[in-house]
Design a protein around this motif. Sequence first.
Motif, PDB file in Angstrom:
ATOM      1  N   ASN A   2      -3.381  -3.199   2.754  1.00 39.91           N
ATOM      2  CA  ASN A   2      -3.809  -1.801   2.725  1.00 39.91           C
ATOM      3  C   ASN A   2      -2.660  -0.923   2.237  1.00 39.91           C
ATOM      4  O   ASN A   2      -1.490  -1.247   2.437  1.00 39.91           O
ATOM      5  CB  ASN A   2      -4.212  -1.326   4.124  1.00 39.91           C
ATOM      6  CG  ASN A   2      -5.410  -2.068   4.669  1.00 39.91           C
ATOM      7  OD1 ASN A   2      -5.285  -2.900   5.564  1.00 39.91           O
ATOM      8  ND2 ASN A   2      -6.585  -1.783   4.134  1.00 39.91           N
ATOM      9  N   GLN A   3      -3.008   0.176   1.586  1.00 36.42           N
ATOM     10  CA  GLN A   3      -1.969   1.117   1.179  1.00 36.42           C
ATOM     11  C   GLN A   3      -2.472   2.541   1.377  1.00 36.42           C
ATOM     12  O   GLN A   3      -3.676   2.808   1.391  1.00 36.42           O
ATOM     13  CB  GLN A   3      -1.550   0.892  -0.274  1.00 36.42           C
ATOM     14  CG  GLN A   3      -2.395   1.571  -1.314  1.00 36.42           C
ATOM     15  CD  GLN A   3      -1.825   1.367  -2.720  1.00 36.42           C
ATOM     16  OE1 GLN A   3      -1.379   0.282  -3.090  1.00 36.42           O
ATOM     17  NE2 GLN A   3      -1.869   2.410  -3.512  1.00 36.42           N
ATOM     18  N   VAL A   4      -1.527   3.472   1.553  1.00 35.84           N
ATOM     19  CA  VAL A   4      -1.897   4.859   1.787  1.00 35.84           C
ATOM     20  C   VAL A   4      -0.755   5.767   1.328  1.00 35.84           C
ATOM     21  O   VAL A   4       0.416   5.366   1.324  1.00 35.84           O
ATOM     22  CB  VAL A   4      -2.227   5.098   3.281  1.00 35.84           C
ATOM     23  CG1 VAL A   4      -0.956   5.113   4.135  1.00 35.84           C
ATOM     24  CG2 VAL A   4      -3.041   6.351   3.486  1.00 35.84           C
ATOM     25  N   ASP A   5      -1.123   6.972   0.932  1.00 34.02           N
ATOM     26  CA  ASP A   5      -0.180   8.017   0.574  1.00 34.02           C
ATOM     27  C   ASP A   5       0.101   8.850   1.813  1.00 34.02           C
ATOM     28  O   ASP A   5      -0.797   9.096   2.627  1.00 34.02           O
ATOM     29  CB  ASP A   5      -0.824   8.876  -0.526  1.00 34.02           C
ATOM     30  CG  ASP A   5      -0.055  10.134  -0.853  1.00 34.02           C
ATOM     31  OD1 ASP A   5       1.157  10.029  -1.126  1.00 34.02           O
ATOM     32  OD2 ASP A   5      -0.663  11.222  -0.869  1.00 34.02           O
ATOM     33  N   GLN A 249       2.729   4.535  -0.519  1.00 29.77           N
ATOM     34  CA  GLN A 249       3.117   4.978  -1.855  1.00 29.77           C
ATOM     35  C   GLN A 249       2.218   6.118  -2.301  1.00 29.77           C
ATOM     36  O   GLN A 249       1.115   6.289  -1.775  1.00 29.77           O
ATOM     37  CB  GLN A 249       3.069   3.845  -2.871  1.00 29.77           C
ATOM     38  CG  GLN A 249       1.695   3.309  -3.196  1.00 29.77           C
ATOM     39  CD  GLN A 249       1.763   2.234  -4.279  1.00 29.77           C
ATOM     40  OE1 GLN A 249       2.675   1.385  -4.303  1.00 29.77           O
ATOM     41  NE2 GLN A 249       0.820   2.260  -5.201  1.00 29.77           N
ATOM     42  N   ALA A 250       2.699   6.894  -3.266  1.00 27.26           N
ATOM     43  CA  ALA A 250       1.941   8.041  -3.756  1.00 27.26           C
ATOM     44  C   ALA A 250       0.588   7.587  -4.293  1.00 27.26           C
ATOM     45  O   ALA A 250       0.469   6.487  -4.859  1.00 27.26           O
ATOM     46  CB  ALA A 250       2.726   8.784  -4.816  1.00 27.26           C
ATOM     47  N   PHE A 251      -0.400   8.432  -4.176  1.00 25.15           N
ATOM     48  CA  PHE A 251      -1.762   8.075  -4.570  1.00 25.15           C
ATOM     49  C   PHE A 251      -1.871   7.745  -6.047  1.00 25.15           C
ATOM     50  O   PHE A 251      -2.636   6.875  -6.448  1.00 25.15           O
ATOM     51  CB  PHE A 251      -2.719   9.217  -4.215  1.00 25.15           C
ATOM     52  CG  PHE A 251      -4.167   8.902  -4.503  1.00 25.15           C
ATOM     53  CD1 PHE A 251      -4.865   8.012  -3.696  1.00 25.15           C
ATOM     54  CD2 PHE A 251      -4.830   9.487  -5.560  1.00 25.15           C
ATOM     55  CE1 PHE A 251      -6.193   7.712  -3.944  1.00 25.15           C
ATOM     56  CE2 PHE A 251      -6.160   9.199  -5.812  1.00 25.15           C
ATOM     57  CZ  PHE A 251      -6.839   8.311  -5.003  1.00 25.15           C
ATOM     58  N   SER A 252      -1.064   8.416  -6.872  1.00 27.98           N
ATOM     59  CA  SER A 252      -1.195   8.244  -8.328  1.00 27.98           C
ATOM     60  C   SER A 252      -0.439   7.042  -8.859  1.00 27.98           C
ATOM     61  O   SER A 252      -0.503   6.746 -10.052  1.00 27.98           O
ATOM     62  CB  SER A 252      -0.696   9.502  -9.050  1.00 27.98           C
ATOM     63  OG  SER A 252       0.670   9.721  -8.784  1.00 27.98           O
TER      64      SER A 252
END
Length: 253
Positions: A2-5, A249-252
């Motif tokens: 999973n990842q998230v900003d 990490q950043a969304f973009s």
Amino acid sequence: MNQVDLNCDLGESFGAYKIGLDEEILEFVTSANIACGFHAGDPGVMRKTVKMAAEKGVKIGAHPGLPDLAGFGRRNMAITPEEAYDLVVYQIGALSGFLKAEGVTMQHVKPHGALYNMAAQSRELADAIARAVSQTDPELILFGLAGSELVLAGERAGLKTAHEVFADRTYQEDGTLTSRRQNDALIHDDDEAVGQVIRMVKEGKVRSLQGTDVSLKADTVCIHGDGAHALQFAKKIRRELRAADIKIQAFST
């Protein structure tokens, strides 16, 4: 994995008044929502905050709010969709000047406070805001409350959207945030707030105040930078998310 900003509302000092620990908080977030002078911030604060975020490699977004310095943009105003459009275009433009001067680009737009909450429920306001963002720069990402009218409006306008969730706010069973006018709007226990975030990211669910589970998508998590223990919480949530095998990490990117 999973990842998230991790995003934070910054640049909200004004004149002689200092709010938040912007420089310190920037060490722990991946996106910064910078106030554009209407609900908070001023030209000097905007310039300094943009420079600090750029130096730390944090992605920058405009944080347009209602013209209500005294109420910090948290009081509803009876604005028309046309007025919402104008407010957002104007404030994006103001921040864009400082970004251009610093040689960096804008990643996203996230409305502030009452404007954000009003647009979460009003299709007309949401469409006006999404149109303002799209016509200013169609490459910008629109941040909105997960599953809300604002995110849907962004999708209709052809924008890339980010479903936002909140670490320190409680939820209603319809997926909206509990009004700040209620005593139970905020989560004051750091462990509870972190647990809520981890569940939202991993399971896509949050427990409402009514005791029901609400399904949502968590692309970006807002942590507030003006609380009494904001820096301590920023450190804790970053550490705990990583321990839970969640990539930050950043969304973009």
